[in-house]
Scaffold this motif. Structure first.
Motif, PDB file in Angstrom:
ATOM      1  N   SER A  82       9.185   2.727  -1.062  1.00  0.00           N
ATOM      2  CA  SER A  82       8.647   3.350  -2.267  1.00  0.00           C
ATOM      3  C   SER A  82       9.799   3.899  -3.104  1.00  0.00           C
ATOM      4  O   SER A  82      10.527   4.800  -2.662  1.00  0.00           O
ATOM      5  CB  SER A  82       7.687   4.488  -1.885  1.00  0.00           C
ATOM      6  OG  SER A  82       7.406   5.302  -3.007  1.00  0.00           O
ATOM      7  N   ARG A 130       8.965  -3.588   9.814  1.00  0.00           N
ATOM      8  CA  ARG A 130       9.227  -4.845   9.114  1.00  0.00           C
ATOM      9  C   ARG A 130       9.356  -5.974  10.152  1.00  0.00           C
ATOM     10  O   ARG A 130      10.153  -5.872  11.093  1.00  0.00           O
ATOM     11  CB  ARG A 130      10.507  -4.765   8.292  1.00  0.00           C
ATOM     12  CG  ARG A 130      10.468  -3.652   7.266  1.00  0.00           C
ATOM     13  CD  ARG A 130       9.465  -3.953   6.163  1.00  0.00           C
ATOM     14  NE  ARG A 130       8.773  -2.780   5.696  1.00  0.00           N
ATOM     15  CZ  ARG A 130       8.246  -2.643   4.499  1.00  0.00           C
ATOM     16  NH1 ARG A 130       8.321  -3.650   3.635  1.00  0.00           N
ATOM     17  NH2 ARG A 130       7.603  -1.544   4.157  1.00  0.00           N
ATOM     18  N   THR A 142       7.654   3.204   3.944  1.00  0.00           N
ATOM     19  CA  THR A 142       7.533   2.087   3.002  1.00  0.00           C
ATOM     20  C   THR A 142       8.704   2.121   2.033  1.00  0.00           C
ATOM     21  O   THR A 142       9.389   3.140   1.890  1.00  0.00           O
ATOM     22  CB  THR A 142       6.224   2.169   2.195  1.00  0.00           C
ATOM     23  OG1 THR A 142       6.224   3.375   1.408  1.00  0.00           O
ATOM     24  CG2 THR A 142       5.007   2.160   3.108  1.00  0.00           C
ATOM     25  N   THR A 156       7.807  -2.087  -6.435  1.00  0.00           N
ATOM     26  CA  THR A 156       7.852  -0.991  -5.477  1.00  0.00           C
ATOM     27  C   THR A 156       6.597  -0.932  -4.633  1.00  0.00           C
ATOM     28  O   THR A 156       5.519  -1.341  -5.066  1.00  0.00           O
ATOM     29  CB  THR A 156       8.036   0.349  -6.212  1.00  0.00           C
ATOM     30  OG1 THR A 156       8.038   1.423  -5.253  1.00  0.00           O
ATOM     31  CG2 THR A 156       6.908   0.585  -7.215  1.00  0.00           C
ATOM     32  N   GLU A 157       6.739  -0.442  -3.423  1.00  0.00           N
ATOM     33  CA  GLU A 157       5.589  -0.238  -2.549  1.00  0.00           C
ATOM     34  C   GLU A 157       5.063   1.186  -2.743  1.00  0.00           C
ATOM     35  O   GLU A 157       5.734   2.050  -3.310  1.00  0.00           O
ATOM     36  CB  GLU A 157       5.985  -0.463  -1.092  1.00  0.00           C
ATOM     37  CG  GLU A 157       6.467  -1.884  -0.820  1.00  0.00           C
ATOM     38  CD  GLU A 157       6.939  -2.070   0.614  1.00  0.00           C
ATOM     39  OE1 GLU A 157       6.970  -1.069   1.372  1.00  0.00           O
ATOM     40  OE2 GLU A 157       7.292  -3.210   0.981  1.00  0.00           O
TER      41      GLU A 157
END
Length: 278
Positions: A164, A88, A162, A147-148
Motif C-alpha cells: 500500500s 507473496r 500489503t 497500489t494495493e
C-alpha cells in the motif's frame, strides 16, 4: 377510444409521458455505459517500454489504461527505505517481496520534496535473505501496477501486509506515486545487473500482462433495466388513464340513453335519478 385519446388533455399527457420515457431511456443508456469499467490497453501496447514520467504523474490515481504498462525510470534507490511485503507466492511457496523506495528523476516535486515510487526488487523465502538496494545512479525497467489497499493489523518491524503506497508514504515520510513497479531489468552506475538477483538468495518477480476482459458492474446493469421498466410504465400509465376515461364516457352515454328511453316511456328505460336515490 381513439376519440378519447385525441382529447387535448390526453395529447398533452402523452407528450409528457414521452418526455419522461425519453429521460428514463437516456438514464438507462448511461447506466449501461457505466456498467463496463475502462478496458485495459492491448498487450502489445503495454509491452512497449515507455518513460514513467510520460505515462503517469505523482499525486494522481492510476487508471486502467495506465496500469500494466512496462516503464523505464531513472534515479536512485533509497536503501534505508525498504520493506518486505508478506504472503507473496513464488512457484507455490509463500515468501516476501523485497520493496525499496526509488527516487524518480524528472518527476515533479511535491511540497518541495523528491517523489519516490516503490520498486519490487525480488522475492525471498526468508526475511534474512533480503539484500540492500545498490547505491548510485540507476535505471529500472519494469511493470507499472496500481497500489494495493492497506490491511489493518500489526506486522513485525520492516514488514507490511500489503504493498500500500499510502502506508509507505507514512512509513517513509515522503511523497510518492500512487502505484509501484515490479522491476525486471536494473542498471546501476552504468553496470547492467539484469534482474539484480545474481549472487543473492533473491529470485526475480515476474508479473505478466493482466487479462483483457472488461469487468462488468452488475448493479449498473440492474439499474439500466430498471430505468427501461420505468419508461414503459410511463406509457402504460398514460394508456391506462385514457382507457379509464373512455370507459367512463361509455358509462355516461349508456346512462343517458337509458334515461332518455325512460322519459319517453320506452321499455328498458331507467330513471338515473331514482336509481341514485334508491
Amino acid at each position: 377510444m381513439l376519440k378519447t385519446a385525441l382529447k387535448p388533455r390526453w395529447i398533452a399527457a402523452l407528450v409528457l409521458a414521452l418526455v419522461v420515457s425519453t429521460v428514463f431511456v437516456l438514464l438507462s443508456q448511461w447506466q449501461f455505459s457505466a456498467s463496463q469499467s475502462e478496458a485495459p490497453p492491448p498487450p502489445g501496447q503495454t509491452e512497449t517500454v515507455q518513460p514513467l514520467t510520460e505515462v503517469f504523474e505523482p499525486g494522481t490515481p492510476m487508471h486502467a489504461s495506465q496500469a500494466d504498462q512496462m516503464v523505464s525510470l531513472g534515479g536512485r534507490f533509497r536503501p534505508r527505505d525498504q520493506v518486505l511485503v508478506q504472503t507473496r507466492l513464488q512457484d507455490g511457496e509463500e515468501g516476501y517481496w523485497v520493496v525499496t523506495a526509488f527516487t524518480v528523476d524528472g518527476a515533479p516535486e511535491q511540497n518541495g520534496e523528491d517523489v519516490f515510487i516503490p520498486v519490487v526488487r525480488g522475492w525471498v523465502a526468508d526475511p534474512a535473505d533480503a539484500t540492500t538496494a545498490p547505491e548510485g545512479e540507476a535505471t529500472v525497467v519494469g511493470r507499472l501496477l496500481p497500489t494495493e489497499a492497506p490491511v489493518p493489523g500489526q506486522t513485525p518491524p520492516g514488514e507490511v501486509a500489503t504493498l500500500s503506497v499510502a502506508e509507505l508514504i507514512n512509513l517513509w515520510n515522503a511523497p510518492a506515486y500512487a502505484g509501484f513497479v515490479v522491476g525486471t531489468d536494473f542498471t546501476v552506475a552504468g553496470e547492467d545487473l539484469d534482474t539484480a538477483t545474481a549472487g543473492t538468495s533473491m529470485e526475480p518477480v515476474v508479473v505478466g500482462p493482466q487479462p483483457q476482459e472488461t469487468p462488468v458492474n452488475w448493479m449498473n446493469i440492474f439499474y439500466a433495466v430498471e430505468w427501461v421498466v420505468f419508461a414503459g410504465f410511463a406509457i402504460f400509465l398514460w394508456w391506462r388513464l385514457v382507457a379509464d376515461d373512455y370507459r367512463r364516457t361509455l358509462e355516461d352515454e349508456e346512462f343517458a340513453a337509458e334515461e332518455a328511453r325512460y322519459l319517453a316511456g320506452l321499455p328498458g328505460g331507467t330513471d338515473k335519478n331514482n336509481e341514485v336515490s334508491k
